[in-house]
Design a protein around this motif. Structure first.
Motif: not given
Length: 334
Positions: A62-68, A173-183, A185-186, A189-197
């Motif tokens: 699901h996370m991978l699909a949200l990224v793309h 909103v969790t899915s929305a933030l996951a899409r934003f963070i996942g994109v 990370m492309l 990859p260190m973009a996941a290490m943020r307070p938003l996660t």
């Protein structure tokens, strides 16, 4: 983008299958044991561990699909988890689907196909300004708190749909933030290490716990249908408002999308009612959380496990359904 849709469907299937396997292992566990002993018992079950792995695989898909793919397109696809859950419950229980369940499955399938056909499949990368980054979670948390506040002053049915609405907003909103963070990370990859996660994880967990309270009201059908409709609807609103995702531009595709959404919602309601009625007839529609049992699930599994019912053969102890108010629990982060 077609492959992203396929991945989202596979993810929903994996989550449903994982929930089904874990449900079968959980209801066979001894009652009255501590949470620690229960966890040890479940960890010794190959079926439960396999279910855990499938659930993790489904969430990852699901996370991978949200990224793309656009949020407005991917999030409604998680509704297919309800179809898979109903069919798996019938398969494990060695019984036929009822006519209402078949009709509900067809309605959800037709509605989703119409939505996927009508909605634009391409979207640019989500971009949030610093103000929007703070505003999105604040607005959604505010909406969740408002729902919880209304629930405190309402009856059981009001609590059911308001708690479920709050949970749907939380998952969206969790899915929305996951899409934003996942994109992000492309490229890094260190973009996941943020307070938003951390914020996304906390909101998702809170949403899951609020959903458990919706199921505890004794109005499972109302709560579950509200959750399954409010989650993709909230996600679509967030995608359009904050990410600039596009709605159908011409009247024909707009009409197809609206009709598809209505048909899908009707299918969800039909499946929820039919499956819950089947569980009442067999005595296994809900999991009683008043006694020690499996810790309540959150995220996508929380929405699926609720309908994976009556999967044990005759003679296996299962949780009995309480009369209202009954404590009950159920199994989309993202």
């Amino acid at each position: 983008m077609t492959w992203a849709v396929i991945i989202a469907v596979v993810g929903a299937l994996a989550i449903a299958a994982g929930a089904a396997l874990q449900e079968r292992a959980a209801v066979s566990a001894p009652f009255g044991i501590s949470q620690l002993r229960l966890f040890r018992h479940l960890m010794r079950s190959r079926r439960w561990v396999l279910g855990l792995g499938l659930t993790g695989l489904g969430i990852g898909a699901h996370m991978l699909a949200l990224v793309h793919a656009p949020l407005i397109l991917v999030q409604p696809i998680q509704t297919t988890g309800l179809l898979f859950a109903v069919m798996l419950a019938a398969f494990f229980g060695k019984r036929r689907l009822t006519s209402a369940q078949i009709g509900g499955c067809l309605a959800v399938t037709v509605g989703l196909v119409a939505l996927i056909t009508a909605l634009p499949m391409h979207a640019g990368n989500p971009v949030l300004t610093p103000t929007e980054t703070a505003l999105m979670p604040l607005v959604c948390v505010g909406g969740m708190l408002m729902c919880v506040l209304v629930a405190r002053f309402g009856g059981a049915s009001t609590r059911a749909w308001t708690f479920a609405l709050a949970g749907g907003i939380g998952f969206a909103v969790t899915s929305a933030l996951a899409r934003f963070i996942g994109v992000g990370m492309l490229d890094n990859p260190m973009a996941a290490m943020r307070p938003l996660t951390v914020i996304a994880v906390v909101i998702g967990l809170c949403g899951g716990m609020i959903v458990q309270n919706a199921y505890r009201t004794g109005h499972f059908t109302l709560a579950y249908a509200t959750l399954m409709i409010s989650d993709p609807l909230s996600a679509a609103i967030l995608g359009v408002v904050f990410f600039g995702e596009q709605l159908p531009a011409d009247p024909l595709h707009s009409a197809i999308a609206i009709i598809g959404a209505v048909v899908c919602a009707a299918g969800v309601i039909t499946l929820s009612r039919a499956t819950h009625a089947k569980g009442r007839a067999t005595g296994g529609a809900a999991v009683d959380t008043s006694s020690p049992g499996p810790p309540p699930a959150t995220g996508p599994q929380a929405t699926v496990t609720a309908v994976v019912i009556d999967t044990e053969p005759a003679g296996t102890p299962v949780a009995e359904e309480d009369t209202p108010p009954r404590p009950s629990a159920a199994g989309t982060a993202a």
